[in-house]
Design an enzyme around this catalytic site. Structure first.
Site, short mmCIF file in Angstrom:
data_model
loop_
_atom_site.label_atom_id
_atom_site.label_comp_id
_atom_site.label_asym_id
_atom_site.label_seq_id
_atom_site.Cartn_x
_atom_site.Cartn_y
_atom_site.Cartn_z
N LYS A 48 39.27 31.77 40.37
CA LYS A 48 40.11 32.39 39.36
C LYS A 48 40.12 33.91 39.51
O LYS A 48 41.13 34.57 39.29
CB LYS A 48 39.64 32.00 37.95
CG LYS A 48 39.86 30.53 37.63
CD LYS A 48 39.39 30.20 36.23
CE LYS A 48 39.62 28.73 35.90
NZ LYS A 48 39.14 28.39 34.53
N ASP B 167 31.14 42.81 36.85
CA ASP B 167 30.16 42.27 35.92
C ASP B 167 30.78 42.33 34.54
O ASP B 167 31.50 43.29 34.21
CB ASP B 167 28.85 43.08 35.95
CG ASP B 167 27.71 42.33 35.28
OD1 ASP B 167 27.60 41.11 35.50
OD2 ASP B 167 26.94 42.95 34.54
#
Length: 204
Positions: free
Chosen positions: A11, A72
């Site tokens: 994704k 992150d």
């Protein structure tokens, strides 16, 4: 030009591919971790999202000789001083236990009034070249922490997150379609800020 995306999440690759396509950036091939030369992935021991994104991107660029993008991300709750933050995936003490993480967070916020339940999904994306050039971009998806899980789509804290964009409709992130979520995504917002750097590195 090849760019290593320091992830095997399809994704994430598709999201960056879409952003580059919509920006008319051609000649860029995205390489997931499992198609790159194998190397030992670094320990993500940074204090911030930017720290961890840079740790991963620097390692990827150093070990493969490719331009590398890493991210992150997590949930930042204002009442908790921005936590769970970089500890989002292991907030309950067990990495990736979504149900336990959600239960703990709801318990910690149980007596916090509605006016103090602001939160945001945050993503920091880092782009690092083998020559040491570094770029960092942050994307935020603002919202409110719900009092119980709502919806069956998504993962992580999605059932607890009421996006600011959806307050009128009252739909949690876990009630949005993948297409709707991608259009609002904190990661998409961060990646979009790196398009200019990618275009320049690709010689366009």
């Amino acid at each position: 030009m090849k760019i290593l995306v320091a992830s095997n999440n399809a994704k994430k690759l598709a999201e960056l591919e879409r952003i580059l396509r919509e920006a008319d950036v051609a000649g860029v091939e995205l390489i997931p971790l499992n198609q790159a030369p194998a190397y030992e992935e670094p320990v993500e021991d940074g204090r911030t999202f930017a720290d961890n994104a840079l740790i991963k991107a620097r390692a990827g660029a150093r070990e493969t000789g490719l331009v590398c993008i890493a991210d992150d991300s997590g949930l930042a709750v204002e009442e908790l001083g921005g936590m769970p933050g970089v500890l989002s995936a292991r907030w309950s003490g067990r990495h990736g236990d979504d149900a336990a993480n959600n239960t703990l967070l709801l318990g910690q916020m149980a007596h916090v009034p509605d006016g103090r339940r602001s939160c945001a999904f945050v993503s920091v994306c880092a782009l690092v070249t083998p020559a040491g050039e570094e770029h960092v971009a942050e994307g935020r998806w603002e919202g409110t922490l719900l009092r119980e899980p709502v919806g069956d789509n998504g993962f992580g804290y999605d059932p607890l997150f009421l996006p600011a964009d959806e307050i009128a409709a009252g739909r949690s992130s876990a009630q949005l379609s993948p297409e709707e979520k991608n259009a609002l995504s904190h990661r998409g917002k961060a990646l979009a800020q790196l398009v200019g750097d990618i275009r320049r590195l690709a010689g366009q």
